[in-house]
Design an enzyme around this catalytic site. Structure first.
Site, PDB file in Angstrom:
ATOM      1  N   GLY A   5     -14.975  -7.169 -35.503  1.00 53.41           N
ATOM      2  CA  GLY A   5     -16.159  -6.409 -35.900  1.00 53.41           C
ATOM      3  C   GLY A   5     -17.189  -6.354 -34.772  1.00 53.41           C
ATOM      4  O   GLY A   5     -16.829  -6.246 -33.601  1.00 53.41           O
ATOM      5  N   GLU A  64       1.655   1.006 -10.936  1.00 56.70           N
ATOM      6  CA  GLU A  64       3.084   0.750 -10.749  1.00 56.70           C
ATOM      7  C   GLU A  64       3.939   1.715 -11.548  1.00 56.70           C
ATOM      8  O   GLU A  64       4.985   1.359 -12.085  1.00 56.70           O
ATOM      9  CB  GLU A  64       3.417  -0.710 -11.081  1.00 56.70           C
ATOM     10  CG  GLU A  64       2.917  -1.627  -9.978  1.00 56.70           C
ATOM     11  CD  GLU A  64       3.514  -3.016 -10.029  1.00 56.70           C
ATOM     12  OE1 GLU A  64       2.737  -3.985  -9.975  1.00 56.70           O
ATOM     13  OE2 GLU A  64       4.746  -3.127 -10.126  1.00 56.70           O
ATOM     14  N   GLY A  65       3.477   2.922 -11.612  1.00 57.05           N
ATOM     15  CA  GLY A  65       4.214   3.942 -12.362  1.00 57.05           C
ATOM     16  C   GLY A  65       3.585   4.136 -13.719  1.00 57.05           C
ATOM     17  O   GLY A  65       3.634   3.242 -14.542  1.00 57.05           O
ATOM     18  N   GLN A  74     -11.457  -4.650 -33.414  1.00 51.47           N
ATOM     19  CA  GLN A  74     -11.756  -4.227 -34.778  1.00 51.47           C
ATOM     20  C   GLN A  74     -11.829  -5.418 -35.728  1.00 51.47           C
ATOM     21  O   GLN A  74     -12.710  -5.513 -36.571  1.00 51.47           O
ATOM     22  CB  GLN A  74     -10.679  -3.238 -35.238  1.00 51.47           C
ATOM     23  CG  GLN A  74     -11.041  -2.421 -36.452  1.00 51.47           C
ATOM     24  CD  GLN A  74     -12.192  -1.470 -36.195  1.00 51.47           C
ATOM     25  OE1 GLN A  74     -12.559  -1.207 -35.042  1.00 51.47           O
ATOM     26  NE2 GLN A  74     -12.811  -0.980 -37.253  1.00 51.47           N
ATOM     27  N   GLU A  82      -2.186   7.105  -2.106  1.00 51.12           N
ATOM     28  CA  GLU A  82      -3.123   7.845  -1.247  1.00 51.12           C
ATOM     29  C   GLU A  82      -3.860   8.842  -2.123  1.00 51.12           C
ATOM     30  O   GLU A  82      -3.468   9.078  -3.261  1.00 51.12           O
ATOM     31  CB  GLU A  82      -2.347   8.557  -0.137  1.00 51.12           C
ATOM     32  CG  GLU A  82      -1.673   7.619   0.826  1.00 51.12           C
ATOM     33  CD  GLU A  82      -0.887   8.394   1.875  1.00 51.12           C
ATOM     34  OE1 GLU A  82      -0.960   9.648   1.877  1.00 51.12           O
ATOM     35  OE2 GLU A  82      -0.208   7.749   2.690  1.00 51.12           O
ATOM     36  N   ALA A 101       0.826  -1.211   0.000  1.00 53.41           N
ATOM     37  CA  ALA A 101       0.000   0.000   0.000  1.00 53.41           C
ATOM     38  C   ALA A 101       0.856   1.256   0.000  1.00 53.41           C
ATOM     39  O   ALA A 101       1.517   1.576   0.999  1.00 53.41           O
ATOM     40  CB  ALA A 101      -0.928  -0.020   1.218  1.00 53.41           C
ATOM     41  N   SER A 158       2.804   5.496 -17.544  1.00 50.94           N
ATOM     42  CA  SER A 158       3.687   5.528 -18.713  1.00 50.94           C
ATOM     43  C   SER A 158       4.494   6.816 -18.743  1.00 50.94           C
ATOM     44  O   SER A 158       5.640   6.847 -19.215  1.00 50.94           O
ATOM     45  CB  SER A 158       2.874   5.378 -19.998  1.00 50.94           C
ATOM     46  OG  SER A 158       2.257   4.108 -20.024  1.00 50.94           O
ATOM     47  N   GLU A 159       3.885   7.876 -18.220  1.00 51.60           N
ATOM     48  CA  GLU A 159       4.606   9.153 -18.177  1.00 51.60           C
ATOM     49  C   GLU A 159       5.798   9.062 -17.242  1.00 51.60           C
ATOM     50  O   GLU A 159       6.905   9.525 -17.554  1.00 51.60           O
ATOM     51  CB  GLU A 159       3.649  10.274 -17.718  1.00 51.60           C
ATOM     52  CG  GLU A 159       2.587  10.676 -18.740  1.00 51.60           C
ATOM     53  CD  GLU A 159       1.560   9.596 -19.025  1.00 51.60           C
ATOM     54  OE1 GLU A 159       1.220   8.828 -18.076  1.00 51.60           O
ATOM     55  OE2 GLU A 159       1.093   9.478 -20.172  1.00 51.60           O
TER      56      GLU A 159
END
Lengths: 264, 384, 387
Positions: B341, B365-366, B338, B127, B124, B368-369
């Site tokens: 369909g 977990e972090g 896609q 927050e 944990a 992409s930035e």
């Protein structure tokens, strides 16, 4: 309680494909697996070992790649594995195979119980188990769906077409197991690591097991394959024509002819 | 450079693939649609030793190398992501701090139960005001004699409502900023002052338990401070996430592979305009692109795992693995719908579940930035 | 010209050989002996009618018999034995020898005569209380000793749980070849037994010969060969043989024999499946499918449409999002055969489709199709089967 289990590495016949152009079996790229009935026999052996204390040795006659199936057996909890590998065994029919495996088991010696799978999914003969039992002059119980160990003897439920028999045999004896005997499960990570890092697969040749060379291999086998062919793939069939009564009558007669309906 | 698996790794791969196909995959749709926590699946994984895959043998774990762990993560994710994240939060996030930074006493107390699966773990950090800004943790742990008194709350905690052991990131000294963070392990079912808060209703991974944890004057023994020294929390947390990133990258690969497998089957069966879909070049191109991306993502993860196995610095490799793995998961699942369909949009087919499951891999977990910042920092030579 | 018909084991329902179309189920017909015809004969797809010499009247040579193991359970000859006797007669006639059966029992209560009525020229009878029920060691001893003494050239057994326990043991004891589960038995030009059987899970057919060892032994499953007509007027020889067995010949003891009804099977293991689809119209009509299934002792399957409409529970669904099945017989009633469904059942051995739409895709994978109103066809089918 020393148990020897006999296993076979087989092509996964559910995954075998037919080359549509040549009509022949495509053998490359077919995954190999431990024969399912043999796996059940192995799991049963391990269950017995865990309950009664003892040792499980697994033996297999095959090419070098059969080592994978033996490692898998070790991963499930077998203690020792032996690979019978020798060009002299190649092309053996079930009689010759039984001579080789029988000789190997004699060579290993010191066993109380032999467990085999009922049949292999490539040959589908169910013959090797009983033939090894005869070779070793041991009582045999085939189609075992339940095994109970007693003092120097074993009580087995033998599956029949309808119902089962309860058979008692003195040890040592040979039992072939059906898939209903237990649930298989998976080797644990710990088991897999032990199998590859701590346990050994011993390789034995024909000479080492002292088997009569005129009783093994292709040339010694009583039966041989004259020819093999692939049955053609399913295509469109026929539409039955006629009145409702006529087509139904024809359909039922076809089903009866093929003995798809009708008692055992 | 050897791109082959060892025979042992192959045996593990074969076993886990069969296991997932029979014991995990069939229950994935229900876990998602009915929000069923994958308790049975976790029990079965525990019996195989998977829950202890990152724990050393001497504490009852399987002590698998990192490539084997990556293999397992991919396969489980291919089968069911509720199970994968439940397993990952336990085996990766919870076990890592104790295995790598715990005192011998803590290892002996906690690891065997985590290894056997008797205990389910959770980690944990998050927050309401501390997401990417991890240092901004507000949960305090104040020393009082032999104990620490913990106050605060955590949100979005995977396994939060089900865990038997939770590692929490607190601040023992706000003035020291990131040098004031400390991690504690505790048993929520045995500790007073602990309560559960809101259970989240999520877009994907719906069978997984994501819940709020509330600490009101919760008293923890000082022996539960991981490592025994205050202020190590940030370093430990960063190490946890580094390690976990490989797993999330593999999760992306697993989701993408599951989606791709469905497509490969579908295009060989579905017919339009008088021929099977796989005869159309546009679809062949799509499949080729999907397969290439999945393979590339997978290899990035294996590389990071390999570097980690060799004991070298793997921060950049792990961040790349997660970044690319989550990107690929998004791209492939979108294309997969896609290709199917209208059927791809219907809940009868698993594609829409893969699409929903994929999104979280870009976030937790972090984000992409954050991964991009980490990679840039490694490239430009500044510590993050 | 040569008289041929499409062989029973040919999986195609019709053969097109250089323009000549032969349909399975039709009787022997004359065709020119073209290469395509020869190829089909060699492959086992065509059966050739050999000149029927009135062999019954000709003198058969003694010895070198074709022997059939006459399995009995609870003093009833297993049906497969009569099927084997039919085939054994064919083989014996070609070899110009006698057909014999060997029967082990406690007391012959007319069983020997039954064997003769179904084609045996000779019945070797071993009677002893110890032989009342099958037991490996006793039966192996008696039959092996008999074979060693009388030297039959061929010995066949039913591939039942008994046959598959006994035959290999005998084969190993007397050191000869055994071929299991034969679907075809014939005699080659050199007088050898030609044994055809499936291998590789049925993906391959193999022709086996046992060149030097004797007897040439085979097992064959029930339902593979056809029984001849019972001929109550047939005469044959019953030869009593000594049953040289005692309890000490065995370390096995049969404690109990328990008969019970077959266990429930699930769809994936079912031998016959009767499946219903949208064509049934409404839930109560599904009872047609269930009635037919009950009659055939089959499992009930369903298409996705039927399940979605709530006519039957989802675990009966066959298809891509349901179960994949490979039964011996799959009957599709009112099912259109959309790809999703076909994917789940196209590996069935035989598919029968009943649908009123002749262009329904299900007919593409059906061996036999009936284009018609299922509400007429299915009740008629049930009636016909009840007969």
């Amino acid at each position: 309680m020393n148990i020897i289990v006999c296993i076979k590495q087989v092509p996964d016949t559910n995954e075998v494909k037919i080359d549509q152009k040549t009509g022949t079996l495509i053998r490359e790229g077919v995954p190999t697996i431990m024969n399912p009935d043999d796996k059940h026999a192995l799991i049963e052996a391990i269950k017995i070992k865990n309950k009664h204390k003892g040792k499980v040795t697994v033996i297999s006659m095959g090419p070098p790649q059969a080592e994978e199936a033996l490692r898998e057996s070790l991963a499930f909890g077998a203690d020792e594995a032996i690979l019978l590998c020798d060009r002299a065994f190649a092309g053996s029919d079930t009689w010759a195979t039984a001579n080789a495996i029988g000789a190997a088991i004699k060579h290993i010696g010191n066993y109380d119980l032999l467990l085999f799978g009922r049949q292999a999914i490539d040959g589908d003969t169910a013959q090797v188990g009983p033939q090894v039992a005869e070779f070793l002059s041991l009582p045999q119980i085939t189609y075992a769906q339940k095994i109970e160990l007693g003092e120097g003897k074993v009580k087995v439920e033998r599956q029949m077409e309808e119902g089962y028999e309860v058979i008692e045999a003195a040890l040592p004896c040979l039992i072939t197991c059906v898939s209903e005997i237990n649930e298989i499960g998976y080797p644990s990570l710990h088991g897999i690591k032990e199998a590859y890092r701590e346990k050994e697969v011993r390789v034995l040749s024909a000479e080492e097991i002292e088997v009569d060379k005129y009783k093994i291999g292709l040339l010694s086998s009583p039966t041989s394959v004259k020819k093999s062919f692939t049955p053609p793939a399913k295509g469109q069939g026929q539409i039955l024509k006629g009145s409702t009564k006529e087509v139904v009558e024809k359909l039922v007669s076809i089903l009866k002819e093929k003995e798809i309906i009708g008692a055992f | 450079m050897n791109f082959d698996f060892t025979p042992e790794q192959l045996a593990i791969k074969k076993m886990i693939t069969q296991f997932v196909d029979s014991e995990i995959k069939p229950y994935a749709a229900d876990a998602d649609q009915k929000e069923i926590f994958p308790a049975e699946q976790i029990k079965k994984l525990a019996r195989l030793g998977v829950m202890g895959m990152s724990i050393p043998k001497k504490y009852g774990g399987a002590e698998l190398d990192n490539i084997s762990q990556a293999i397992i993560m991919e396969e489980v994710s291919r089968g069911c992501n509720a199970t994968a994240v439940t397993m990952g939060a336990h085996a990766s996030l919870t076990c890592h701090p104790i295995v790598n930074f715990g005192t011998e006493d803590q290892k002996k107390r906690f690891l065997p139960k985590l290894a056997s699966g008797e205990y389910l773990g959770a980690f944990a950090l998050t927050e309401p005001n501390a997401g990417s800004d991890a240092v901004n943790v507000q949960t305090t742990a104040i020393r009082d004699g032999d104990k620490y008194i913990v106050n605060g709350n955590k949100i979005f905690i995977t396994n939060g409502g089900k865990a038997d052991l939770i590692c929490i990131v607190t601040t023992t000294d706000k003035s020291k900023k990131h040098n004031g963070l400390s991690i504690f392990a505790f048993e929520p079912k045995k500790t007073e002052g602990f309560s559960l808060g809101k259970k989240e209703d999520k877009l994907g991974l719906r069978g997984s338990n994501t819940q709020e944890l509330v600490f009101r004057d919760m008293r923890l023994p000082k022996d539960n401070l991981i490592g025994g020294v205050e202020g190590e929390g940030f370093k430990i947390a960063m190490s946890v996430f580094n390690s976990g990133r490989i797993g999330i990258g593999m999760q992306g690969v697993g989701i993408a592979q599951a989606a791709f497998d469905e497509c490969l089957k579908y295009v060989q069966e579905r017919e339009q305009f008088g021929r099977k879909l796989h005869k159309f070049q546009a679809l062949q191109f799509m499949l080729a692109d999907m397969a290439t991306k999945i393979e590339a993502a997978r290899l990035l993860c294996y590389k990071a795992a390999d570097i980690k196995d060799k004991g070298k610095r793997y921060v950049k490799a792990a961040a790349m693995a997660k970044l690319y793995g989550s990107d690929v998961a998004m791209e492939v699942t979108r294309a997969a719908i896609q290709i199917h369909g209208g059927y791809g949009y219907m809940k009868d087919y698993p594609l829409e579940r893969f699409y929903r499951d994929a999104k979280i891999t870009e976030i937790y977990e972090g984000t992409s930035e954050i991964q991009r910042l980490v990679i840039a920092a490694e490239l430009l030579g500044r510590g993050f | 010209m040569v008289k041929v018909k499409v062989a029973m084991q040919c999986p195609e329902t019709q053969l097109n050989l250089g323009g000549i179309v032969l349909i399975r189920g039709n009787d022997f017909e004359d065709v020119p002996n073209m290469p395509e015809v020869q190829q089909a004969i060699d492959n086992g797809y065509l059966e050739v009618l050999k000149e029927e010499k009135n062999l019954e009247k000709k003198e058969k040579k003694e010895g070198e018999e074709v022997l059939v193991f006459a399995e009995q359970r609870h003093n009833k000859i297993s049906r497969v034995v009569f099927e084997l006797l039919g085939k054994a007669r064919e083989l014996a006639d070609k070899l110009n020898v006698k057909t014999a059966a060997i029967l082990l029992t406690d007391k012959d209560s007319g069983l020997s005569q039954d064997l003769i009525n179904y084609g045996a020229d000779k019945v070797y009878l071993a009677e002893s209380p110890i032989l009342k029920n099958y037991q490996t060691d006793f039966y192996t001893k008696v039959v092996s000793e008999h074979i060693r003494k009388t030297k039959p050239q061929v010995a066949i057994y039913g591939a039942t749980h008994i046959g598959r326990d006994l035959a290999p043991r005998i084969a190993q004891r007397i050191n000869t070849g055994l071929t299991a589960d034969c679907t075809g038995l014939d005699i080659t030009e050199d007088g050898l037994l030609l044994q055809t059987r499936p291998a590789f899970g049925g993906n391959l057919m193999a022709q086996i010969i046992c060149k030097k060892h004797r007897p040439q032994m085979s097992t064959a499953r029930p339902g593979v060969f056809k029984m001849r007509e019972k001929d109550g007027s047939r005469k044959g020889e019953i030869v009593k043989i000594a049953a040289n067995v005692s309890e000490k010949d065995s370390k096995l003891k049969v404690l109990e024999i328990i008969k019970e009804a077959k266990k429930k099977v699930n769809l994936e293991e079912a031998k016959i499946i009767v499946s219903g689809g949208r064509g049934l119209g409404e839930k109560k009509n599904f009872s047609l499918v269930e009635d037919l299934a009950r009659l055939l002792k089959a499992e009930v399957g369903a298409s996705r449409a039927a399940v979605d409409s709530g006519w039957i529970a989802k675990d009966h669904q066959v298809g891509q999002t349901g179960k994949t099945v490979r039964p011996k017989l799959y009957i599709a009633i009112g099912i259109s055969g959309a790809i999703q469904h076909k994917a789940g059942m196209q590996n069935s051995d035989m598919v029968i489709a009943i649908n009123k739409d002749s262009s329904a895709p299900i007919f593409e994978v059906a061996d036999y199709g009936i284009v018609g109103d299922l509400f007429k066809v299915v009740p008629e089918l049930i009636n016909e089967l009840k007969k």
